[in-house]
Design a protein around this motif. Structure first.
Motif, PDB file in Angstrom:
ATOM      1  N   TYR A   1      11.504  -3.272   6.319  1.00 26.89           N
ATOM      2  CA  TYR A   1      11.307  -3.112   4.687  1.00 26.89           C
ATOM      3  C   TYR A   1      11.624  -1.478   4.248  1.00 26.89           C
ATOM      4  CZ  TYR A   1       9.062  -7.103   3.813  1.00 26.89           C
ATOM      5  OH  TYR A   1       8.539  -8.851   4.247  1.00 26.89           O
ATOM      6  N   VAL A   2      12.915  -0.892   3.301  1.00 27.99           N
ATOM      7  CA  VAL A   2      12.795   0.337   3.033  1.00 27.99           C
ATOM      8  C   VAL A   2      12.771   0.757   1.552  1.00 27.99           C
ATOM      9  CG1 VAL A   2      14.423   1.832   2.974  1.00 27.99           C
ATOM     10  CG2 VAL A   2      15.023   0.265   5.059  1.00 27.99           C
ATOM     11  N   VAL A   3      11.381   1.211   1.605  1.00 28.40           N
ATOM     12  CA  VAL A   3      11.199   1.875  -0.133  1.00 28.40           C
ATOM     13  C   VAL A   3      11.525   2.798  -0.493  1.00 28.40           C
ATOM     14  CG1 VAL A   3       9.136   2.751   0.816  1.00 28.40           C
ATOM     15  CG2 VAL A   3       9.793   1.944  -2.219  1.00 28.40           C
ATOM     16  N   ALA A   4      12.928   3.515  -1.842  1.00 26.34           N
ATOM     17  CA  ALA A   4      12.910   4.685  -1.977  1.00 26.34           C
ATOM     18  C   ALA A   4      12.839   4.576  -3.050  1.00 26.34           C
ATOM     19  CB  ALA A   4      15.054   4.580  -2.069  1.00 26.34           C
ATOM     20  N   PRO A   5      11.458   5.160  -3.466  1.00 27.65           N
ATOM     21  CA  PRO A   5      11.369   6.079  -4.816  1.00 27.65           C
ATOM     22  C   PRO A   5      11.621   7.117  -5.409  1.00 27.65           C
ATOM     23  CG  PRO A   5       9.570   6.896  -2.969  1.00 27.65           C
ATOM     24  CD  PRO A   5      10.499   6.173  -2.617  1.00 27.65           C
ATOM     25  N   GLN A   6      11.862   7.066  -6.028  1.00 24.18           N
ATOM     26  CA  GLN A   6      12.298   8.154  -7.583  1.00 24.18           C
ATOM     27  C   GLN A   6      11.532   9.358  -8.129  1.00 24.18           C
ATOM     28  OE1 GLN A   6      15.174   7.173 -10.931  1.00 24.18           O
ATOM     29  NE2 GLN A   6      16.990   8.617 -10.233  1.00 24.18           N
ATOM     30  N   THR A   7      11.547  10.452  -8.517  1.00 23.13           N
ATOM     31  CA  THR A   7      10.845  11.113  -9.141  1.00 23.13           C
ATOM     32  C   THR A   7      11.802  11.901  -9.958  1.00 23.13           C
ATOM     33  OG1 THR A   7       8.486  13.245  -9.068  1.00 23.13           O
ATOM     34  CG2 THR A   7      10.348  13.388  -6.689  1.00 23.13           C
TER      35      THR A   7
ATOM     36  N   ALA B   1      15.755  -3.028  -7.839  1.00 22.43           N
ATOM     37  CA  ALA B   1      14.320  -1.977  -8.661  1.00 22.43           C
ATOM     38  C   ALA B   1      14.073  -2.765  -9.394  1.00 22.43           C
ATOM     39  CB  ALA B   1      15.962  -2.461  -9.936  1.00 22.43           C
ATOM     40  N   ARG B   2      12.767  -1.862  -8.964  1.00 22.43           N
ATOM     41  CA  ARG B   2      11.393  -1.903  -9.589  1.00 22.43           C
ATOM     42  C   ARG B   2      10.567  -0.756 -10.057  1.00 22.43           C
ATOM     43  NH1 ARG B   2       7.452  -5.180  -5.548  1.00 22.43           N
ATOM     44  NH2 ARG B   2       9.964  -7.439  -5.088  1.00 22.43           N
ATOM     45  N   THR B   3       8.819  -0.944 -10.380  1.00 19.37           N
ATOM     46  CA  THR B   3       8.662   0.928 -11.584  1.00 19.37           C
ATOM     47  C   THR B   3       7.504   0.269 -10.964  1.00 19.37           C
ATOM     48  OG1 THR B   3      10.646   0.307 -13.102  1.00 19.37           O
ATOM     49  CG2 THR B   3       8.395   1.772 -13.577  1.00 19.37           C
ATOM     50  N   LEU B   4       6.804   2.111 -10.431  1.00 16.69           N
ATOM     51  CA  LEU B   4       5.023   1.716 -10.634  1.00 16.69           C
ATOM     52  C   LEU B   4       4.727   1.921 -11.778  1.00 16.69           C
ATOM     53  CD1 LEU B   4       2.717   1.026  -8.661  1.00 16.69           C
ATOM     54  CD2 LEU B   4       3.765   3.629  -7.369  1.00 16.69           C
ATOM     55  N   LYS B   5       3.959   1.459 -12.047  1.00 16.80           N
ATOM     56  CA  LYS B   5       2.931   1.881 -13.378  1.00 16.80           C
ATOM     57  C   LYS B   5       1.646   2.869 -12.527  1.00 16.80           C
ATOM     58  CE  LYS B   5       5.823  -0.894 -15.976  1.00 16.80           C
ATOM     59  NZ  LYS B   5       5.858  -1.621 -17.859  1.00 16.80           N
ATOM     60  N   ARG B   6       1.554   3.647 -13.035  1.00 15.22           N
ATOM     61  CA  ARG B   6       0.280   4.412 -12.855  1.00 15.22           C
ATOM     62  C   ARG B   6       0.139   5.353 -14.189  1.00 15.22           C
ATOM     63  NH1 ARG B   6       0.029   0.946 -10.064  1.00 15.22           N
ATOM     64  NH2 ARG B   6      -0.515   0.762  -8.160  1.00 15.22           N
ATOM     65  N   ASP B   7      -0.242   6.625 -14.095  1.00 19.92           N
ATOM     66  CA  ASP B   7      -0.389   7.576 -15.117  1.00 19.92           C
ATOM     67  C   ASP B   7       0.606   7.726 -15.753  1.00 19.92           C
ATOM     68  OD1 ASP B   7      -3.152   7.705 -14.158  1.00 19.92           O
ATOM     69  OD2 ASP B   7      -3.099   9.522 -13.025  1.00 19.92           O
ATOM     70  N   TRP B   8       1.904   7.651 -14.716  1.00 18.99           N
ATOM     71  CA  TRP B   8       3.165   7.667 -15.538  1.00 18.99           C
ATOM     72  C   TRP B   8       4.097   6.703 -15.025  1.00 18.99           C
ATOM     73  CZ3 TRP B   8       1.786  12.302 -12.656  1.00 18.99           C
ATOM     74  CH2 TRP B   8       2.118  12.307 -11.189  1.00 18.99           C
ATOM     75  N   GLU B   9       5.289   5.820 -15.043  1.00 19.14           N
ATOM     76  CA  GLU B   9       5.835   5.247 -14.449  1.00 19.14           C
ATOM     77  C   GLU B   9       7.023   6.180 -13.560  1.00 19.14           C
ATOM     78  OE1 GLU B   9       8.137   3.279 -17.077  1.00 19.14           O
ATOM     79  OE2 GLU B   9       6.421   1.889 -18.079  1.00 19.14           O
TER      80      GLU B   9
ATOM     81  N   LYS C   1       0.524  -1.059   0.072  1.00 18.86           N
ATOM     82  CA  LYS C   1      -0.362  -0.210   0.116  1.00 18.86           C
ATOM     83  C   LYS C   1       0.777   1.027   0.499  1.00 18.86           C
ATOM     84  CE  LYS C   1      -4.453  -2.045   1.734  1.00 18.86           C
ATOM     85  NZ  LYS C   1      -4.975  -1.879   2.694  1.00 18.86           N
ATOM     86  N   ALA C   2       2.238   1.293   0.756  1.00 21.53           N
ATOM     87  CA  ALA C   2       2.688   2.006   0.956  1.00 21.53           C
ATOM     88  C   ALA C   2       3.267   2.811  -0.885  1.00 21.53           C
ATOM     89  CB  ALA C   2       3.727   2.247   1.593  1.00 21.53           C
ATOM     90  N   VAL C   3       3.638   1.911  -1.598  1.00 17.09           N
ATOM     91  CA  VAL C   3       4.301   2.145  -2.608  1.00 17.09           C
ATOM     92  C   VAL C   3       3.515   2.150  -3.600  1.00 17.09           C
ATOM     93  CG1 VAL C   3       5.600   0.629  -4.996  1.00 17.09           C
ATOM     94  CG2 VAL C   3       6.097   0.383  -2.441  1.00 17.09           C
ATOM     95  N   GLN C   4       2.067   1.982  -3.651  1.00 12.91           N
ATOM     96  CA  GLN C   4       0.962   2.355  -4.633  1.00 12.91           C
ATOM     97  C   GLN C   4       0.414   3.510  -4.256  1.00 12.91           C
ATOM     98  OE1 GLN C   4      -2.466   0.094  -3.492  1.00 12.91           O
ATOM     99  NE2 GLN C   4      -1.323  -2.124  -4.512  1.00 12.91           N
ATOM    100  N   LEU C   5       0.612   4.161  -2.899  1.00 10.91           N
ATOM    101  CA  LEU C   5       0.153   5.392  -2.683  1.00 10.91           C
ATOM    102  C   LEU C   5       1.082   6.860  -3.298  1.00 10.91           C
ATOM    103  CD1 LEU C   5       0.236   5.350   1.520  1.00 10.91           C
ATOM    104  CD2 LEU C   5      -2.202   5.868  -0.237  1.00 10.91           C
ATOM    105  N   LEU C   6       1.902   5.849  -3.648  1.00  7.12           N
ATOM    106  CA  LEU C   6       3.523   7.265  -4.381  1.00  7.12           C
ATOM    107  C   LEU C   6       2.658   6.772  -6.141  1.00  7.12           C
ATOM    108  CD1 LEU C   6       6.512   5.585  -3.515  1.00  7.12           C
ATOM    109  CD2 LEU C   6       5.758   7.625  -2.012  1.00  7.12           C
ATOM    110  N   GLY C   7       1.964   6.457  -6.358  1.00 11.50           N
ATOM    111  CA  GLY C   7       1.451   6.821  -8.028  1.00 11.50           C
ATOM    112  C   GLY C   7       0.492   7.234  -8.126  1.00 11.50           C
TER     113      GLY C   7
END
Length: 266
Positions: free
Chosen positions: A136-142, A71-79, A6-12
């Motif tokens: 767990y540690v998640v580090a998104p990139q914008t 390394a992962r990628t979340l795909k929503r309106d943009w990646e 859920k935390a990762v999904q929020l970033l989308g």
């Protein structure tokens, strides 16, 4: 682990906005009488050889830990690229969300782990910290900055928010009481005045000699938060510039302070 998912999904749902990072002084700086005291700081003045040795030791001891991130990628309106660290445990454990500073901007899924971001991403992975506080540690990139987030709530184990600057203030404003604790390093100017999610434990750091992000911004937000009834911790490092994260994430008491909190109360 629904907290991680859920935390990762929020970033989308992120859209254009503000981020940053910074640095300054080495005092547990009091702006008002109604505040909690930070854990004891590392010995030595901020620019003393003794204190600088802690920073150098961290760099050496944490070398190579970035390879433990997937390394992962979340795909929503943009990646949105992101990195994920998985602890060696089957238990339900907290998730740390790390928001990089301006030096991590891009889409290569690498810079948010490099440069000054090595401190805020690797500290949780040190063997002694994983032994005591597996997470767990998640580090998104914008590539556009940290800004608006969906205001709906989510269930699950505690989340911990750590990062560099205005992005953390922004996330707390749009996700009130979602995080168990927050760590901020010199947030740049943004609409947030520091009073959002007033009951979320927060430790803010800034460098007294920061010529990139004025220390007055942190002082103002902390003063407003305390006036509103919050009890944030605030540390300034005299003589330290914009690289305050090097001091903040090498404070011996930081990790223990972060994981001493649970969502919904200390």
């Amino acid at each position: 682990m629904i907290a991680r998912r859920k935390a990762v999904q929020l970033l989308g749902s992120a859209s254009a906005g503000a981020w940053f990072a910074a640095a300054e002084t080495g005092l547990n700086f009091s702006i008002a009488a109604n505040h909690d005291s930070p854990p004891p700081l590392a010995p030595g003045a901020p620019t003393s050889p003794e204190r600088l040795a802690l920073i150098e030791a961290f760099k050496k001891r944490s070398e190579g830990l970035e390879k433990k991130f997937e390394a992962r990628t979340l795909k929503r309106d943009w990646e949105m690229p992101y990195r994920l660290f998985r602890p060696e445990t089957a238990r339900s454990v907290p998730l740390v969300l790390y928001l990089h500073g301006s030096g991590g901007l891009g889409g290569d899924n690498q810079k948010q782990l490099g440069l000054g971001n090595i401190f805020g991403t690797r500290v949780w992975l040190l063997p002694e910290n994983q032994e005591r506080f597996p997470c767990y540690v998640v580090a998104p990139q914008t590539d556009r900055g940290w800004a608006h987030y969906d205001s709906s709530q989510a269930e699950g184990p505690a989340k911990v928010l750590a990062g560099l600057g205005a992005g953390v203030w922004n996330v707390m404003a749009h996700r009130p009481l979602f995080f168990a604790a927050a760590v901020i390093c010199c947030g740049s100017d943004s609409p947030e005045d520091g009073t959002a999610s007033i009951d979320t434990p927060l430790w803010n750091f800034h460098g007294g000699s920061d010529d990139t992000v004025p220390v007055s911004l942190s002082r103002g937000r902390i003063a407003a938060r305390r006036k509103a009834g919050g009890r944030p911790l605030y540390t300034e490092y005299p003589g330290v510039g914009h690289e305050v994260y090097e001091w903040a994430f090498t404070e011996p008491g930081l990790v223990n302070w972060v994981f001493s909190h649970r969502r919904g109360g200390n």
